[in-house]
Design an enzyme around this catalytic site. Structure first.
Site, PDB file in Angstrom:
ATOM      1  N   HIS A 108       0.735  -1.298   0.027  1.00  0.00           N
ATOM      2  CA  HIS A 108      -0.029   0.193  -0.052  1.00  0.00           C
ATOM      3  C   HIS A 108       0.832   1.283   0.018  1.00  0.00           C
ATOM      4  CE1 HIS A 108      -4.168  -1.582   1.092  1.00  0.00           C
ATOM      5  NE2 HIS A 108      -3.607  -2.555   0.521  1.00  0.00           N
ATOM      6  N   HIS A 110      -2.110 -12.226  -2.445  1.00  0.00           N
ATOM      7  CA  HIS A 110      -3.265 -12.917  -1.702  1.00  0.00           C
ATOM      8  C   HIS A 110      -2.897 -14.339  -1.377  1.00  0.00           C
ATOM      9  CE1 HIS A 110      -6.294  -9.606  -3.163  1.00  0.00           C
ATOM     10  NE2 HIS A 110      -5.331  -9.362  -2.324  1.00  0.00           N
TER      11      HIS A 110
END
Length: 726
Positions: free
Chosen positions: A106, A267
């Protein structure tokens, strides 16, 4: 004159009436100039990150400090931290790997290739708005977990480097082999004000993917890094998310394979958190009360942490081994049938309806659950192009590992610029096309060589305007955000830059300089182009009666066409360059705002911008050879005439057409047209801040100061990309 009762009472009791009441008397309070004039030109953007905000001082050398770092010990401490679960924020499955990977992702994922802004290069995740974005919930905890390590190593490691290194170590400790790590990100001490995050006034406002092409925005919703994991505008439709995914990852310069690899790899470890409704969650860090000390999103649901944590509102675990690297993401994606369901918080997600309960609970070993996926995860199965890549990764885990390693490295280093900026023991040797690679230098001109080259340039018949214009065209592509562009490499002579409209004049000059290069035998075209600017500026200064030697640092090299990603370099083509009075489109901001934008990308201060524009005008450096802003009767002379005539009250300015992009300056008495100008010219007389600077250079005692200031700013621009000199 009347007096209020309160004022009268204060006077009668001997109290000063102006020290009474409850008005906010703190600095900066009250209605601001921006409140009165919201469209006011943002000259303040050129004053960011000055030494006044830097506690380390202007003599601090991060590269030198980093060289003292015990890098191996630092990585060892990070590895130990990954499993050192803290009671105030317990680690899922006893590992912070997923949290630190998300923090690094992020931080880097705000980068936009369109304007080069955003990214992890300055540790902006510490500051608003990023520290309080809805997509960054709980990353405040990740940064606090890192604080003891940052405290231990002090200034030997920047926050910006530490964030990315923590993500790398998390991957490595989970069994993944990364591509490498380059340090060199230097911290700043205040938020970046120049980044346009969008015009929306509410978090998570939806944007159509098509709109992203019209602005340098990297996400489909305000406050997200990429896309809404529940699908566009919470649609819950995997296939409809494909366009949004391509748009956002594409804005980072990622292709389909890199996109699939990043989603699948990102993920593979960790989980999302949605134990209960978002109504249990408090305000973000910037809005949090002072006693919370910069921590936000406090939750009153259960313990508020661990198994009770609420972050995105989604409750998804992708892998059977969420702390160890695997290929389970793709195996589960294709093995099971997925049905739409909702998390305990009410967010849309998918569950493998035909799967056994094989996913471990993060805190209770006796519990298991079925595999779950985000809406956007299933996009990789149902979009035809993504599906092909995903199946290849399913059947060839090694190909997936290689693709993710390279894509992760690109993600986390994309905004660092050339590899010359990388430091540390884990910098990969391989040159990558997105790093804008350059060949190794084979020749460094001596002082005698430089004298001879300058003489050849001076004898070439090229005018001051041509010499200055070609050097500016080469160097001014630099972007301070991602450190791309600049004069090193002489890419002005390569596609696509040689074909840009703004460089039409330079294209006519290049053949002359290329002949000089051939005659010299060894000097690079890149050095000769910059040296041409040196010759032009010195001639112009001499004509103004000021003898000055323009500093020149040789050692530039010439890039090859195969080292130049044409598509990525197209993004450096300016929409406007106010220094050359160029503007390609009228539907993007105002001309004067785009001038500020260009100056900010060139890391210029307001005085530097002012000196450069004034000098470029009198040197006749407009891109098309026009007389707009050339407020002098002696073009080619580095005089302060631009400022003198702009501020002369004997001249009156009026718009020449309805667009109000072109103006005529007439003699107030005779009505004779004396000058023409653009908004990029007149702003130095209309904006109060810029006029104050223009007045300095228009003064009768400013002739020599102006030349010196112009030369200093000029040399700065010419050397912006000389990271080899660090």
């Amino acid at each position: 004159m009347s007096m209020s009762d309160d004022t009268h009472n204060s006077l009668s009791t001997g109290k000063c009436p102006f020290h009474q009441g409850s008005h906010d008397r703190s600095a900066g309070a009250g209605t601001s100039s921006h409140d009165w004039w919201p469209n006011q030109l943002r000259v303040d953007l050129l004053n960011q990150h000055s030494n006044r905000s830097n506690p380390l001082g202007e003599d601090f050398d991060y590269r030198k400090e980093f060289s003292k770092l015990d890098y191996s010990a630092l990585k060892g401490d990070l590895k130990a931290l990954l499993s050192d679960s803290q009671p105030w924020w317990p680690a899922d499955w006893g590992s912070y790997a997923g949290l630190f990977i998300r923090m690094a992702w992020h931080g880097a994922g705000t980068y936009r290739s369109v304007d080069g802004r955003g990214g992890a290069g300055r540790g902006q995740q510490r500051f608003a708005p990023l520290n309080s974005w809805p997509d960054n919930v709980s990353l405040d905890k990740a940064r606090r977990l890192l604080w003891p390590i940052k405290q231990k190593y002090g200034q030997k490691i920047s926050w910006a480097d530490l964030f990315i290194l923590a993500g790398n170590v998390a991957l490595e400790n989970s069994g993944f082999r990364t591509f490498g790590f380059g340090a060199g990100r230097e911290d700043v001490w205040e938020p970046d004000l120049d980044v346009n995050w969008g015009d929306e006034k509410a978090w998570l406002t939806h944007r159509h993917p098509e709109a992203l092409a019209k602005a340098p925005l990297g996400a489909t919703e305000m406050g997200l890094i990429y896309v809404n994991p529940e699908g566009p505008d919470h649609s819950g439709e995997p296939l409809s998310a494909a366009a949004a995914i391509r748009a956002t990852f594409g804005n980072m310069g990622m292709n389909d394979e890199e996109t699939v690899a990043l989603i699948g790899g990102g993920h593979t470890l960790g989980k999302t958190h949605g134990a209960a409704a978002a109504s249990h969650v408090g305000v973000d860090p910037e809005a949090a009360p002072i006693e919370l000390q910069g921590l936000g999103w406090s939750s009153d649901y259960g313990s508020g942490a661990g198994g009770d944590a609420i972050t995105s509102g989604l409750e998804v675990v992708w892998s059977q081994t969420p702390t160890q690297w695997s290929n389970y993401f793709f195996e589960n994606l294709f093995k099971y049938e997925w049905v739409q369901t909702r998390s305990p918080a009410g967010a849309i997600q998918f569950e493998a309806v035909d799967a056994p309960e094989i996913i471990p609970d993060p805190f209770d070993p006796s519990k298991k659950r079925k595999p779950t996926m985000l809406v956007t995860d299933l996009t990789l199965r149902f979009d035809p192009e993504f599906e092909k890549i995903s199946r290849r990764f399913l059947n060839d885990p090694q190909a997936f590992n290689e693709a993710f390693a390279r894509a992760w490295f690109k993600l986390t280093h994309r905004d660092m610029g050339p590899k010359a900026r990388y430091i540390g023991p884990e910098v990969p040797k391989e040159d990558l096309i997105w790093q804008d690679p350059l060949p190794q230098p084979v020749f460094n001109p001596s002082q005698e060589d430089i004298v001879n080259l300058k003489a050849a340039i001076a004898a070439s018949g090229l005018s001051v305007s041509e010499l200055v214009s070609v050097a500016w065209a080469s160097a001014s592509t630099f972007r301070g955000g991602d450190k791309r562009g600049g004069a090193n490499g002489a890419r002005l002579a390569l596609a696509p830059q040689r074909d840009w409209d703004v460089n039409a004049a330079a294209a006519r000059v290049l053949p002359v300089l290329e002949e000089i290069q051939k005659s010299s035998g060894k000097a690079s075209l890149a050095d000769i182009i910059v040296l041409a600017g040196v010759v032009g500026v010195e001639q112009a200064a001499s004509a103004a009666g000021v003898s000055i030697s323009v500093p020149f640092a040789p050692g530039r090299v010439d890039a090859r066409q195969d080292q130049t990603d044409i598509e990525m370099f197209e993004l450096l083509e300016p929409i406007a360059d106010g220094f050359r009075n160029y503007r390609a489109r009228l539907d993007v901001s105002t001309t004067e705002s785009l001038l500020i934008d260009k100056a900010q990308q060139l890391t210029l201060t307001a005085p530097e911008m002012t000196a450069l524009v004034g000098g470029m005008r009198v040197l006749g450096a407009n891109f098309d050879g026009s007389q707009n802003g050339v407020f002098t009767d002696r073009p080619g002379v580095l005089s302060n005439d631009f400022f003198v005539n702009l501020l002369d009250m004997r001249n009156e300015w009026k718009a020449a057409d309805e667009s109000k992009e072109l103006f005529e300056g007439r003699d107030r008495l005779s009505g004779e047209v004396k000058f023409t100008a653009t908004r990029a010219d007149l702003v130095f007389g209309s904006n109060s801040v810029l006029r104050a600077l223009a007045e300095v250079y228009a003064s009768s005692d400013a002739r020599e100061k102006f030349v010196k200031d112009f030369v200093a700013a000029w040399v700065k621009v010419m050397n912006l990309d000389r990271f080899d000199l660090l």
